[in-house]
Design an enzyme around this catalytic site. Structure first.
Site, PDB file in Angstrom:
ATOM      1  N   SER A  83      -7.612  -7.363   4.458  1.00 33.83           N
ATOM      2  CA  SER A  83      -7.724  -6.425   5.649  1.00 33.83           C
ATOM      3  C   SER A  83      -7.106  -6.912   7.000  1.00 33.83           C
ATOM      4  O   SER A  83      -7.452  -6.200   7.835  1.00 33.83           O
ATOM      5  CB  SER A  83      -8.958  -5.676   5.600  1.00 33.83           C
ATOM      6  OG  SER A  83     -10.083  -6.805   5.984  1.00 33.83           O
ATOM      7  N   THR A  98      -3.593  -7.765  -4.048  1.00 33.50           N
ATOM      8  CA  THR A  98      -4.659  -7.244  -3.984  1.00 33.50           C
ATOM      9  C   THR A  98      -4.870  -5.559  -3.684  1.00 33.50           C
ATOM     10  O   THR A  98      -5.677  -4.782  -4.481  1.00 33.50           O
ATOM     11  CB  THR A  98      -5.883  -8.042  -2.991  1.00 33.50           C
ATOM     12  OG1 THR A  98      -5.919  -9.354  -3.061  1.00 33.50           O
ATOM     13  CG2 THR A  98      -7.069  -7.187  -3.014  1.00 33.50           C
ATOM     14  N   THR A 132      -7.855   2.826   5.636  1.00 34.97           N
ATOM     15  CA  THR A 132      -7.742   2.834   7.059  1.00 34.97           C
ATOM     16  C   THR A 132      -6.928   3.748   7.514  1.00 34.97           C
ATOM     17  O   THR A 132      -5.841   4.415   7.077  1.00 34.97           O
ATOM     18  CB  THR A 132      -7.318   1.206   7.224  1.00 34.97           C
ATOM     19  OG1 THR A 132      -7.130   1.046   8.528  1.00 34.97           O
ATOM     20  CG2 THR A 132      -5.882   1.062   6.463  1.00 34.97           C
ATOM     21  N   ASP A 133      -7.335   3.886   9.173  1.00 33.92           N
ATOM     22  CA  ASP A 133      -6.423   4.665   9.774  1.00 33.92           C
ATOM     23  C   ASP A 133      -4.973   3.989  10.217  1.00 33.92           C
ATOM     24  O   ASP A 133      -4.346   4.755  10.748  1.00 33.92           O
ATOM     25  CB  ASP A 133      -7.061   5.097  11.192  1.00 33.92           C
ATOM     26  CG  ASP A 133      -7.636   3.656  12.163  1.00 33.92           C
ATOM     27  OD1 ASP A 133      -7.273   2.761  11.572  1.00 33.92           O
ATOM     28  OD2 ASP A 133      -8.139   4.056  13.384  1.00 33.92           O
ATOM     29  N   GLU A 134      -5.080   2.831   9.862  1.00 36.02           N
ATOM     30  CA  GLU A 134      -3.652   1.964  10.242  1.00 36.02           C
ATOM     31  C   GLU A 134      -2.533   2.442   9.434  1.00 36.02           C
ATOM     32  O   GLU A 134      -1.358   2.328   9.678  1.00 36.02           O
ATOM     33  CB  GLU A 134      -3.881   0.721  10.014  1.00 36.02           C
ATOM     34  CG  GLU A 134      -4.892  -0.120  11.097  1.00 36.02           C
ATOM     35  CD  GLU A 134      -4.875  -1.585  11.046  1.00 36.02           C
ATOM     36  OE1 GLU A 134      -3.798  -2.176  10.989  1.00 36.02           O
ATOM     37  OE2 GLU A 134      -5.882  -2.298  11.157  1.00 36.02           O
ATOM     38  N   TYR A 158      -0.248  -5.247   6.122  1.00 32.44           N
ATOM     39  CA  TYR A 158      -1.305  -4.993   5.614  1.00 32.44           C
ATOM     40  C   TYR A 158      -1.403  -3.258   5.556  1.00 32.44           C
ATOM     41  O   TYR A 158      -1.873  -2.788   4.480  1.00 32.44           O
ATOM     42  CB  TYR A 158      -2.581  -5.228   6.598  1.00 32.44           C
ATOM     43  CG  TYR A 158      -3.841  -4.462   6.544  1.00 32.44           C
ATOM     44  CD1 TYR A 158      -4.440  -4.342   5.458  1.00 32.44           C
ATOM     45  CD2 TYR A 158      -4.198  -3.717   7.629  1.00 32.44           C
ATOM     46  CE1 TYR A 158      -5.788  -3.717   5.318  1.00 32.44           C
ATOM     47  CE2 TYR A 158      -5.198  -2.868   7.636  1.00 32.44           C
ATOM     48  CZ  TYR A 158      -6.082  -2.991   6.399  1.00 32.44           C
ATOM     49  OH  TYR A 158      -7.245  -2.239   6.265  1.00 32.44           O
ATOM     50  N   LYS A 162      -1.874  -0.753   2.322  1.00 32.88           N
ATOM     51  CA  LYS A 162      -3.126   0.097   2.062  1.00 32.88           C
ATOM     52  C   LYS A 162      -2.445   1.427   1.915  1.00 32.88           C
ATOM     53  O   LYS A 162      -2.962   2.408   1.138  1.00 32.88           O
ATOM     54  CB  LYS A 162      -3.855   0.087   3.374  1.00 32.88           C
ATOM     55  CG  LYS A 162      -4.892  -1.055   3.559  1.00 32.88           C
ATOM     56  CD  LYS A 162      -5.649  -1.183   2.301  1.00 32.88           C
ATOM     57  CE  LYS A 162      -6.844   0.069   2.314  1.00 32.88           C
ATOM     58  NZ  LYS A 162      -8.015  -0.079   1.252  1.00 32.88           N
TER      59      LYS A 162
END
Length: 354
Positions: A83, A98, A132-134, A158, A162
């Protein structure tokens, strides 16, 4: 019985601790124990029969199949992920492995298990994916906050990994009918956070008399969510969420990074003044910005409040104060985690950036 992945990491461990504090339903805790997985966080559960720990890589399908067959969970809560954005820039391969391959393997194992269930057990099963908001990319100062229909536009390895995992979870609902739920949260903070992240890094460095590194001009904005509130929201989504849907979880606390650091410094000035008497803010140093640093994130958490009745209990001020107090009172945990691989990585990453 529920199965939690990544339950020795920051958010996952907080979730497990909160779950077993508030109820008696057992947890199978699956974690590979990489650098960010800290078994010491789970020490309070060492003699608790409700907590079953399995050191397993989520990419190991055979091991996952054994866990499902042995423990027969009614739900999976999938926290496990690489993360940290900075690490994804220097080593993206682990993030793909992952976050993408691991999530795919979890989905396949869960689907096989779910297909073997019948009746009420099959209807009740849930796979809740924590994201996540990313994944939504970066906002300008005047842009509206991210909502559940905001298009994906990830800008780092990252967030791209996600985003890929989110799409896989969605596809398994629409293609196979797997009963999934997805949550996209804003920046978490609170107890047990690995100290490469902004808030614990600032606290620990301040107390040690070291520089407090702030990227760029410090005006990158994030929405800050206390981890205990996040855990409560996830429990709410697990209980009440509509299958196949996504829920944004935010703290309603947009703050620039430099303002977060100043808040931490002021709180430390009050609770643990420096031996020299100088304000901790004098230790702030601006460092070279990281590549592709998103300018602003903001979460519109209206839907989860309107449909499921959840809203954060902590304000920015109360959550930050709780967090600072926790770090001041848990020096042994900090000493254990700030050794070895973490220390080497920090020295390598921040060398020469001031």
């Amino acid at each position: 019985m529920i199965l939690v992945t990544g339950g020795a990491g920051f958010i996952g461990a907080n979730f497990v601790l909160d779950w077993l504090r508030d109820g008696d339903e057992p947890v199978v805790n699956v974690d590979k124990l990489t650098y960010a997985g800290n078994a010491e966080t789970l020490a309070p559960l060492a003699n608790d029969s409700r907590h079953i720990f399995a050191r397993v890589d989520i990419c190991d399908r055979a091991a996952l199949d054994t866990l499902f067959a042995t423990h027969r969970p009614r739900a999976v809560l999938h926290f496990a992920a690489e993360s940290h954005v900075d690490r994804s820039i220097s080593g993206p391969g682990e993030f793909v492995q992952t976050n993408v391959v691991g999530t795919f393997t979890m989905l396949e194992a869960a689907r096989a298990y779910w297909n073997g269930l019948a009746g009420g057990e099959k209807e009740a099963f849930r796979f809740l994916h924590v994201s996540t908001d990313e994944v939504f990319g970066s906002l300008e100062a005047t842009d509206p906050a991210f909502n559940e229909r905001t298009p994906y536009a990830p800008n780092s390895p990252y967030s791209a990994s996600k985003a890929a995992s989110d799409h896989l979870v969605r596809a398994y609902f629409h293609t196979y009918g797997l009963p999934v739920l997805t949550t996209n949260c804003s920046n978490n903070y609170g107890p047990y956070q690995f100290p490469e992240k902004l808030i614990p890094l600032t606290i620990i460095n301040a107390l040690a008399g070291k520089a407090l590194p702030v990227y760029g001009d410090g005006k990158n904005v994030r929405d800050w969510l206390y981890v205990g509130d996040h855990c409560a929201a996830i429990r709410t989504v697990l209980q009440k969420g509509a299958l196949g849907e996504t829920y944004n979880i935010g703290g309603w606390n947009e703050k620039a990074n430099i303002d977060v650091v100043h808040t931490l410094c002021a709180t430390l000035d009050e609770l643990r003044p420096s031996s020299s008497g100088a304000p901790y803010a004098k230790q702030i140093e601006f460092v070279k910005d990281r590549p592709g640093h998103d300018r602003r994130y903001a979460i519109d958490a209206t839907r989860i409040e309107r449909e499921l009745g959840w809203r954060p209990a902590e304000t920015f001020e109360t959550g930050m104060r709780k967090t600072v107090r926790w770090y001041l009172e848990n020096s042994e945990w900090i000493a254990g985690v700030t050794s070895g691989n973490y220390r080497h990585w920090m020295e390598t990453h921040y060398a020469g950036q001031a």
